[in-house]
Motif scaffolding. Structure first.
Motif, short mmCIF file in Angstrom:
data_model
loop_
_atom_site.label_atom_id
_atom_site.label_comp_id
_atom_site.label_asym_id
_atom_site.label_seq_id
_atom_site.Cartn_x
_atom_site.Cartn_y
_atom_site.Cartn_z
N ASP A 62 -70.95 -28.74 22.33
CA ASP A 62 -71.98 -28.93 21.31
C ASP A 62 -71.54 -28.31 19.98
O ASP A 62 -71.66 -28.93 18.92
CB ASP A 62 -73.27 -28.28 21.79
CG ASP A 62 -74.48 -29.14 21.57
OD1 ASP A 62 -74.33 -30.27 21.08
OD2 ASP A 62 -75.58 -28.67 21.89
N THR A 63 -71.02 -27.10 20.04
CA THR A 63 -70.55 -26.41 18.83
C THR A 63 -69.40 -27.17 18.18
O THR A 63 -69.37 -27.36 16.96
CB THR A 63 -70.14 -24.97 19.15
OG1 THR A 63 -71.27 -24.28 19.69
CG2 THR A 63 -69.64 -24.24 17.91
N PHE A 64 -68.44 -27.62 18.99
CA PHE A 64 -67.30 -28.37 18.46
C PHE A 64 -67.76 -29.61 17.70
O PHE A 64 -67.34 -29.85 16.56
CB PHE A 64 -66.34 -28.76 19.59
CG PHE A 64 -65.29 -29.73 19.14
CD1 PHE A 64 -64.20 -29.30 18.40
CD2 PHE A 64 -65.39 -31.09 19.44
CE1 PHE A 64 -63.22 -30.20 17.97
CE2 PHE A 64 -64.43 -31.98 19.01
CZ PHE A 64 -63.34 -31.54 18.28
N PHE A 65 -68.62 -30.42 18.33
CA PHE A 65 -69.06 -31.65 17.67
C PHE A 65 -69.92 -31.36 16.44
O PHE A 65 -69.87 -32.11 15.47
CB PHE A 65 -69.77 -32.57 18.66
CG PHE A 65 -68.82 -33.42 19.44
CD1 PHE A 65 -68.35 -34.62 18.93
CD2 PHE A 65 -68.36 -33.02 20.68
CE1 PHE A 65 -67.45 -35.40 19.63
CE2 PHE A 65 -67.46 -33.79 21.39
CZ PHE A 65 -66.99 -34.99 20.87
N SER A 66 -70.67 -30.27 16.45
CA SER A 66 -71.46 -29.88 15.27
C SER A 66 -70.55 -29.49 14.11
O SER A 66 -70.87 -29.76 12.95
CB SER A 66 -72.40 -28.72 15.60
OG SER A 66 -73.35 -29.12 16.54
N ARG A 67 -69.44 -28.85 14.42
CA ARG A 67 -68.48 -28.48 13.38
C ARG A 67 -67.67 -29.69 12.93
O ARG A 67 -67.33 -29.83 11.75
CB ARG A 67 -67.56 -27.38 13.89
CG ARG A 67 -68.30 -26.07 14.10
CD ARG A 67 -67.41 -25.00 14.65
NE ARG A 67 -66.46 -24.59 13.61
CZ ARG A 67 -65.51 -23.71 13.80
NH1 ARG A 67 -65.36 -23.14 14.99
NH2 ARG A 67 -64.69 -23.38 12.83
N LEU A 68 -67.32 -30.57 13.87
CA LEU A 68 -66.54 -31.76 13.54
C LEU A 68 -67.32 -32.70 12.63
O LEU A 68 -66.79 -33.26 11.67
CB LEU A 68 -66.14 -32.49 14.83
CG LEU A 68 -65.27 -33.73 14.68
CD1 LEU A 68 -63.89 -33.35 14.14
CD2 LEU A 68 -65.14 -34.44 16.02
N VAL A 69 -68.61 -32.90 12.96
CA VAL A 69 -69.47 -33.81 12.19
C VAL A 69 -70.77 -33.07 11.89
O VAL A 69 -71.75 -33.16 12.63
CB VAL A 69 -69.76 -35.10 12.98
CG1 VAL A 69 -70.50 -36.10 12.09
CG2 VAL A 69 -68.50 -35.73 13.54
N PRO A 70 -70.80 -32.32 10.78
CA PRO A 70 -72.02 -31.58 10.43
C PRO A 70 -73.12 -32.51 9.91
O PRO A 70 -72.86 -33.69 9.64
CB PRO A 70 -71.54 -30.62 9.33
CG PRO A 70 -70.31 -31.22 8.77
CD PRO A 70 -69.70 -32.06 9.86
N PRO A 71 -74.34 -31.99 9.76
CA PRO A 71 -75.44 -32.81 9.22
C PRO A 71 -75.08 -33.34 7.82
O PRO A 71 -74.28 -32.74 7.10
CB PRO A 71 -76.61 -31.83 9.14
CG PRO A 71 -76.26 -30.71 10.06
CD PRO A 71 -74.76 -30.63 10.08
#
Length: 140
Positions: A62-71
């Motif tokens: 979850d953290t990885f994908f949030s950092r990869l594609v932020p809001p």
């Protein structure tokens, strides 16, 4: 060929395991050998086969994908145009494009051929709760 639709309720972004429901469908079908296709009918979530023993794996993904594609309200995402449903709208579509919306799992001796630590997850990419439809189709 057996087919059904499951509903997976989410509470927001994250991974939601539904391996048990899928195993029950396969068991009730009576099919001994085949291929199960799992398909999610949405464009802002996806499917994963992932470790189901340590919850840190889910948090780290979850953290990885949030950092990869932020809001889209993050300054690095100023190029995003599609924001009709909020700052997590287009990022959710991007995350779904990077992952799978359909997975094939072999069935042998009436069971999913998953590894010891593997589970089937719906990966919710939106921040608010949703009811996601997942189609299961068992080809013999």
């Amino acid at each position: 060929m057996p087919q059904t639709m499951l509903t997976v309720s989410t509470r927001g972004a994250g991974l939601y395991e539904f391996t048990g429901e899928v195993q029950a469908f396969v068991r009730q079908s009576g099919v001994e050998e085949g291929l199960l296709t799992v398909f999610v009918r949405h464009t802002s979530c996806s499917l994963l086969i992932q470790e189901n023993a340590d919850p840190d794996v889910r948090r780290d993904l979850d953290t990885f994908f949030s950092r990869l594609v932020p809001p889209s309200d993050d300054p690095t995402m100023c190029w995003v145009i599609h924001t009709d449903e909020g700052p997590d709208d287009m990022p959710a579509h991007i995350k779904a494009a990077l992952t799978a919306v359909s997975i094939g799992i072999p069935v042998s001796v009436g069971r999913l051929v998953l590894g010891t630590w593997q589970g089937l997850y719906l990966f919710e990419h939106r921040q608010r709760p949703h009811r996601r439809e997942v189609v299961l189709h068992l080809g013999c």
